[in-house]
Write an enzyme that holds these catalytic residues in place. Structure first.
Site, PDB file in Angstrom:
ATOM      1  N   LYS A  74      12.536  -1.924  -1.254  1.00 29.24           N
ATOM      2  CA  LYS A  74      11.852  -3.082  -1.859  1.00 29.24           C
ATOM      3  C   LYS A  74      12.805  -3.814  -2.800  1.00 29.24           C
ATOM      4  O   LYS A  74      13.590  -3.175  -3.513  1.00 29.24           O
ATOM      5  CB  LYS A  74      10.610  -2.589  -2.616  1.00 29.24           C
ATOM      6  CG  LYS A  74       9.705  -3.698  -3.134  1.00 29.24           C
ATOM      7  CD  LYS A  74       8.453  -3.114  -3.794  1.00 29.24           C
ATOM      8  CE  LYS A  74       7.509  -4.190  -4.297  1.00 29.24           C
ATOM      9  NZ  LYS A  74       6.289  -3.640  -4.917  1.00 29.24           N
ATOM     10  N   SER A 149       1.995  -5.538  -3.195  1.00 29.82           N
ATOM     11  CA  SER A 149       3.178  -6.374  -3.158  1.00 29.82           C
ATOM     12  C   SER A 149       4.309  -5.824  -2.284  1.00 29.82           C
ATOM     13  O   SER A 149       5.207  -6.595  -1.940  1.00 29.82           O
ATOM     14  CB  SER A 149       3.682  -6.564  -4.587  1.00 29.82           C
ATOM     15  OG  SER A 149       4.079  -5.337  -5.150  1.00 29.82           O
ATOM     16  N   SER A 173       0.217  -1.367  -4.879  1.00 29.55           N
ATOM     17  CA  SER A 173       1.225  -2.051  -4.056  1.00 29.55           C
ATOM     18  C   SER A 173       1.967  -1.204  -3.027  1.00 29.55           C
ATOM     19  O   SER A 173       2.686  -1.749  -2.202  1.00 29.55           O
ATOM     20  CB  SER A 173       2.255  -2.728  -4.953  1.00 29.55           C
ATOM     21  OG  SER A 173       1.731  -3.941  -5.399  1.00 29.55           O
TER      22      SER A 173
END
Ligand code: GLN
Length: 473
Positions: A74, A149, A173
């Site tokens: 990420k 996210s 997330s």
């Protein structure tokens, strides 16, 4: 291939690291145009790392740990020498000057980094639509969101363009996008994994965790990245039950909280979970229970998070990091840099957070929310006196359409209603796929369910998760 399958294939000389990595890189070339899961692919470096590991294997080393495993990361986790932007314009050109603790650990374990993945800007959002670099698409239906996210990390694994990935979970997330993309996502206990090198969103809630195809793979990555780090004072060495692995069965009693099965829950998700509970009922005692403060969790979260966000975002001022816009004085530099560099959702949270922390309102909002947080934590503590783990839906709905909630922040916030209490309590939870639901247009969408355990008892999540997963075969 899962990590386990890949290592078996390596041991039996059925594949090489180089060959496997090339398969992924080729697939990324065609698939990423559709998915927008990766913001950047580290092609050359990945190939070089793969060749190096193949040489080690050829000279007799047995593949262990995460040797040769191609992982996506990420874009809010620092990898030295690479851009790390948190999908924000303000950090569009920012290069990490050190490795996050988890990256150091993964490097030592021999993992290979395929690239950095798309996300909601600074991890604020539930759909990846808040990225400054365009939304990621759901691998099972490109008209739908992958969740967020960590949407890029989940879509990469769900779409077969990463063997596994890392995400971060502040309010859901990792688990929510894992559920939307039909993969496994683990939010470790707060403190189990160091946050050093993770861009802070809400520091009292943030945790890094794996997104994988199987529970065993999540466990393998967790075991590499967990542990005490001098750079994160909240991290601890797990001395508890996770470290002392017992061989006997640890999950006997499973709790099902009433408050998680109310009106807003999609009936298809409810049915899949009911089916799972029924099956488990043959070997486990199922106990219905109450977590009475659940209804306050969302409101509590959206006071604490903006408060911490408003403080953490202050460092992005155009002076210290990233993009700078010139102005006639310092204030104008701040205003222009932040005004052009920071997106709408992040701005909304800075404003809300500054408000709830302001002199006249601090006690009414922030102090009150902290008290509510204690009550939510107590709810779980009480429940875990009676049961070993808790089962709950991960999300109230199936993956929604791109654009469906983008203009309505409250409905977007509601998509984390089942994941947020776990972060407020600091406990671990894993989301795993338990079935599929057919939409009117005959697309099949994945259904996720989460298992929740007491602090530092991730082993219970793995134990029960593997059993549920084995039914698929
Ligand atoms: N969607 C939630 C939020 O916007 C959770 C985000 C996260 O876990 N990083 O705050």
């Amino acid at each position: 291939m899962t990590i386990t399958e890949f290592h078996d294939a390596l041991k039996n000389k059925k594949t090489s690291v180089r060959e496997t990595v090339s398969v992924y890189l080729d697939k990324i070339k065609t698939e990423n145009k559709k998915l927008n899961a990766y913001l950047e692919v580290f092609e050359k470096e990945a190939v070089a790392q793969a060749e190096e590991i193949d040489i080690r294997i050829q000279s007799g080393e047995t593949p262990s740990g995460l040797m040769g495993v191609p992982i996506a990361v990420k874009d809010n986790i620092l990898i030295r020498g690479h851009i790390v932007s948190a999908a924000s314009k303000i950090l569009g050109n920012y290069v990490a000057s050190y490795d996050a603790f988890v990256i150091e650990r993964l490097k030592k374990a021999g993992a290979i980094f395929l690239g950095r993945t798309n996300m909601d800007e600074f991890a604020m959002g539930s759909s990846t639509e808040n990225s400054a670099y365009g939304p990621t698409k759901n691998p099972h239906d490109s008209g739908r969101v992958p969740g967020g996210s960590s949407g890029g990390s989940a879509a990469a694994v769900g779409g077969g363009i990463a063997m596994a990935s890392l995400g971060s979970d502040t309010g859901g997330s990792i688990r929510q996008p894992a559920a939307f993309c039909g993969v496994v996502g683990l939010k470790p206990t707060y403190g189990a994994v160091s946050r050093s090198g993770l861009m802070a969103m809400a520091s009292s809630l943030d945790q890094i965790g794996p997104i994988t195809q199987t529970v065993a793979d999540a466990e393998a990555i967790f075991n590499v990245i967990r542990g005490k780090d001098e750079m994160d004072a909240t991290s601890v060495e797990l001395g508890g039950p996770t470290a002392k692995r017992r061989t006997d069965r640890q999950v006997q009693k499973i709790g099902v909280p009433r408050e998680y099965f109310t009106d807003g829950l999609d009936q298809r998700i409810k049915k899949a979970i009911d089916g799972t509970i029924e099956k488990l009922g043959k070997n486990y005692e199922i106990v219905e229970l109450s977590l009475p403060h659940t209804k306050y969790a969302l409101a509590c979260y959206y006071i604490i998070v903006p408060a911490e966000v408003s403080s953490n975002m202050a460092r992005y001022d155009g002076i210290r990091y990233g993009v700078r816009k010139e102005g006639i004085n310092l204030l104008e530099v701040y205003k222009k840099s932040r005004g052009e560099g920071i997106g709408l959702e992040v701005r909304r949270r800075i404003l809300l957070g500054t408000y709830v922390l302001s002199h006249g309102y601090y006690d009414a909002y922030y102090t009150k929310a902290q008290k509510v947080r204690v009550q939510i934590k107590k709810d779980f503590k009480e429940a875990f006196k009676e049961v070993d783990v808790i089962l709950a839906p991960t999300t109230p709905t199936l993956p929604f359409k791109i654009g469906e909630k983008a203009k309505d922040p409250l409905s977007m916030y509601l998509s984390d209603i089942y994941t947020i209490p776990v972060n407020l309590a600091g406990i671990p939870a894993i989301s795993l796929p338990i079935g599929w639901a057919e939409e009117e247009d005959s697309v099949k969408l994945p259904i996720g369910m989460q298992i929740i355990a007491p602090h530092f008892e991730e082993n219970k999540l793995f134990e029960l998760g593997k059993i549920i997963e084995s039914w698929k075969q």
